[in-house]
Write a protein that holds these residues in place. Structure first.
Motif, short mmCIF file in Angstrom:
data_model
loop_
_atom_site.label_atom_id
_atom_site.label_comp_id
_atom_site.label_asym_id
_atom_site.label_seq_id
_atom_site.Cartn_x
_atom_site.Cartn_y
_atom_site.Cartn_z
N HIS A 197 109.92 38.18 131.65
CA HIS A 197 108.68 38.19 132.41
C HIS A 197 107.53 37.74 131.51
CE1 HIS A 197 108.27 42.36 130.69
NE2 HIS A 197 107.02 41.95 130.56
N ALA A 198 106.59 37.07 132.14
CA ALA A 198 105.35 36.67 131.47
C ALA A 198 104.23 37.55 132.00
CB ALA A 198 105.05 35.20 131.76
N GLU A 199 103.28 37.89 131.12
CA GLU A 199 102.20 38.80 131.49
C GLU A 199 100.85 38.16 131.16
OE1 GLU A 199 103.65 42.12 129.30
OE2 GLU A 199 102.48 41.61 127.50
N LEU A 200 99.88 38.50 131.99
CA LEU A 200 98.55 37.91 131.84
C LEU A 200 97.51 38.91 132.30
CD1 LEU A 200 96.70 35.45 131.27
CD2 LEU A 200 97.04 34.79 133.67
N GLY A 201 96.47 39.08 131.45
CA GLY A 201 95.33 39.93 131.80
C GLY A 201 94.04 39.24 131.41
N LEU A 218 104.75 37.59 126.46
CA LEU A 218 106.06 37.19 126.97
C LEU A 218 107.09 38.20 126.46
CD1 LEU A 218 107.92 35.09 128.39
CD2 LEU A 218 108.11 33.95 126.16
N GLU A 219 107.91 38.70 127.36
CA GLU A 219 108.97 39.64 126.99
C GLU A 219 110.30 39.14 127.56
OE1 GLU A 219 110.21 44.34 127.59
OE2 GLU A 219 108.11 43.71 127.74
N MET A 220 111.30 39.04 126.68
CA MET A 220 112.62 38.56 127.07
C MET A 220 113.66 39.55 126.54
SD MET A 220 112.06 34.54 126.05
CE MET A 220 113.62 34.03 126.76
N LYS A 221 114.64 39.84 127.38
CA LYS A 221 115.70 40.77 126.97
C LYS A 221 117.02 40.32 127.54
CE LYS A 221 114.92 45.06 126.31
NZ LYS A 221 114.60 46.51 126.42
N ARG A 222 118.02 40.36 126.68
CA ARG A 222 119.39 39.99 127.09
C ARG A 222 120.31 41.15 126.76
NH1 ARG A 222 122.62 35.30 127.83
NH2 ARG A 222 124.76 35.56 127.11
N LYS A 223 121.03 41.66 127.77
CA LYS A 223 121.94 42.78 127.60
C LYS A 223 123.36 42.35 127.93
CE LYS A 223 118.88 46.72 128.54
NZ LYS A 223 118.67 47.92 129.39
N THR A 224 124.29 42.66 127.04
CA THR A 224 125.71 42.44 127.27
C THR A 224 126.46 43.70 126.88
OG1 THR A 224 126.20 41.55 125.06
CG2 THR A 224 125.38 39.99 126.71
N LEU A 229 119.54 42.06 122.88
CA LEU A 229 118.59 41.24 122.13
C LEU A 229 117.27 41.23 122.88
CD1 LEU A 229 117.90 39.27 119.84
CD2 LEU A 229 118.77 37.42 121.29
N GLY A 230 116.19 41.57 122.16
CA GLY A 230 114.87 41.60 122.77
C GLY A 230 113.87 40.79 121.98
N ILE A 231 113.02 40.05 122.70
CA ILE A 231 111.94 39.25 122.11
C ILE A 231 110.65 39.66 122.80
CG2 ILE A 231 111.07 36.92 121.68
CD1 ILE A 231 113.92 35.88 121.95
N ASP A 232 109.65 40.02 122.00
CA ASP A 232 108.38 40.51 122.54
C ASP A 232 107.24 39.80 121.82
OD1 ASP A 232 106.41 41.85 123.82
OD2 ASP A 232 106.72 43.76 122.80
N LEU A 402 97.78 44.40 133.20
CA LEU A 402 98.40 43.06 133.18
C LEU A 402 99.18 42.82 134.46
CD1 LEU A 402 99.80 43.16 129.54
CD2 LEU A 402 97.63 42.15 130.28
N LEU A 403 99.25 41.54 134.82
CA LEU A 403 100.08 41.11 135.94
C LEU A 403 101.35 40.47 135.38
CD1 LEU A 403 100.14 40.82 139.07
CD2 LEU A 403 99.24 38.50 138.73
N LEU A 404 102.51 40.97 135.82
CA LEU A 404 103.80 40.48 135.31
C LEU A 404 104.44 39.57 136.34
CD1 LEU A 404 105.34 43.72 133.76
CD2 LEU A 404 103.72 42.13 132.75
N VAL A 405 104.92 38.44 135.88
CA VAL A 405 105.67 37.50 136.72
C VAL A 405 107.05 37.36 136.10
CG1 VAL A 405 105.77 35.18 137.68
CG2 VAL A 405 103.55 36.28 137.34
N LYS A 406 108.07 37.82 136.81
CA LYS A 406 109.43 37.82 136.27
C LYS A 406 110.13 36.50 136.62
CE LYS A 406 109.89 42.83 136.53
NZ LYS A 406 110.70 43.98 137.00
N PHE A 407 110.97 36.05 135.70
CA PHE A 407 111.71 34.80 135.91
C PHE A 407 113.06 34.89 135.21
CE2 PHE A 407 109.16 34.32 132.13
CZ PHE A 407 109.98 33.68 131.23
#
Length: 407
Positions: A197-201, A218-224, A229-232, A402-407
């Motif tokens: 998701h991307a965030e904007l305020g 920007l926050e990205m997370k991958r779970k297996t 793995l998380g990127i913030d 913040l407003l979050l837009v998930k993708f």
């Protein structure tokens, strides 16, 4: 005159008697015999069935294969027209041929038919000989008591090509296995299995004071099943009457290696931070260690970490690498479909002096705004504390909507 007529009558009577005697004795040919009296004149019915017009409309009635009772059999060496078994031979027009028993399309082959065997029935242009018995077929037969080998079931995670090569049984093989070129692998890894998701305020004011504050991230997370793995990434900038009053950002990379069903895990952490109003240009930290998951479900997670590492402040009076420990805790809880809580805290004390430390804390509340799960509202609070600020304030607190837009 009367004598002449009597003589003629006697002559005719004699000739008729002579003819009858010759016919009875067989001396007169059958062609010269007198015409037979029709049977209908003698009171014997000769018609049974439908009229020719009705038979033509109804059409032929037969089925294939014909019943066993309609298949005639001949003894060995017999020829000629076939008759129904057990039928009584009758002279003249009452005699029936094979054409009366079966339609022309299903006539029995003429020739020799073995005694006790069913005659072969053929259709025009399509010969259909009797099927051979199972004993006459050369089929492989397993010995009695021999169990047929069953291929082992394939592991679902095993590629289909490898499973077929080893002889393992697979449920169904696709028509073509999907393959990817080497340059497509990084893009597939980035776009599959991630929750991003991307965030904007944005806020500002004008009048006696002119301010503008911008925060993005920007926050990205991958779970297996094996790792997380998380990127913030966060960036903030604020201005007042054209002067920059705030300009900072941070980047965090967190990797957790899970040990299957065990609650223990191994982690690695990388952090980068820069701030225009701090005594350093940027700060880097590298840490690793072990983690323990008290809770790990789809709706909740709580884990603690302990490890070691080092940090370096670039552009500061003391820019050497400093060994430091790390203690951390992280938790997430999905209250319901529309509300989610997140919290995280990391404590970095120096190994040489625990009074020299840093603390980074984050608390967030996410509220789902639409049913498509793509738009959310985030209330966030961040606290960064440094016990050695080198002339600056030790504590920086950031709060944002913040407003979050998930993708």
């Amino acid at each position: 005159m009367g004598k002449t007529r009597n003589a003629k009558s006697l002559g005719r009577t004699g000739l008729a008697a002579l003819a009858i005697g010759l016919i009875c004795s067989g001396a007169l040919p059958s062609g010269v015999a007198m015409a037979e009296t029709p049977l209908w004149q003698l009171g014997i019915p000769t018609f049974s069935g439908k009229k020719p017009e009705e038979q033509a409309q109804a059409g032929p009635s037969f089925h294939f294969p014909p019943p066993t009772s309609e298949i005639a059999q001949l003894p060995a060496g017999a020829t000629g027209p076939l008759k129904q078994p057990g039928s009584i031979e009758q002279p003249g027009p009452t005699e029936r041929s094979i054409a009366d028993v079966q339609p022309a399309a299903y006539q029995i082959n003429s020739g020799t038919v073995l005694s006790g065997a069913t005659a072969a029935v053929v259709s025009p242009g399509l010969p259909m000989p009797p099927l051979p018995a199972a004993a006459q077929l050369d089929l492989p037969v397993a010995p009695a008591g021999t169990a047929l080998p069953v291929p082992p079931a394939a592991d679902p995670s095993t590629p289909i090509g490898q499973a077929l090569a080893t002889g393992a049984a697979v449920e169904s093989a696709p028509l073509a296995e999907e393959t990817a070129s080497w340059y497509e692998i990084p893009w597939r890894w980035v776009t599959r299995g991630w929750k991003n998701h991307a965030e904007l305020g944005l806020d500002g004011s004008s009048g006696n004071s002119r301010t503008l504050a911008l925060q993005t991230g920007l926050e990205m997370k991958r779970k297996t099943e094996r790792y997380t793995l998380g990127i913030d990434f966060d960036y903030r900038k604020a201005t007042n009457r054209g002067l920059t009053t705030e300009d900072n950002g941070r980047l965090n990379l967190d990797y957790d290696r899970l040990f299957q069903d065990s609650k223990w895990s191994a982690f690695g952490k990388f952090g980068a931070e820069w701030d225009q109003f701090k005594a350093f240009d940027s700060r880097l930290n590298l840490n690793s260690g072990l983690g323990y998951h008290f809770i790990r479900t789809d709706d909740a997670m709580f884990a603690t970490r302990f490890g070691a590492g080092a940090s370096k402040e670039i552009g500061a009076p003391d820019d050497d690498w400093k060994p430091e420990a790390v203690f951390g805790a992280e938790g997430e809880y999905q209250l319901n479909r529309y509300n989610k809580m997140k919290a995280k805290v990391d404590y970095f004390p120096a190994w040489e002096d625990f009074s020299d430390y840093r603390v980074v804390s984050d608390v967030a509340w996410e509220i789902l705004l639409d049913d498509t799960d793509n738009l959310s509202l985030k209330l966030a609070l961040t606290d960064r504390y440094d016990s050695t600020p080198q002339g600056a304030k030790p504590n920086d607190v950031y709060y944002s909507l913040l407003l979050l837009v998930k993708f």
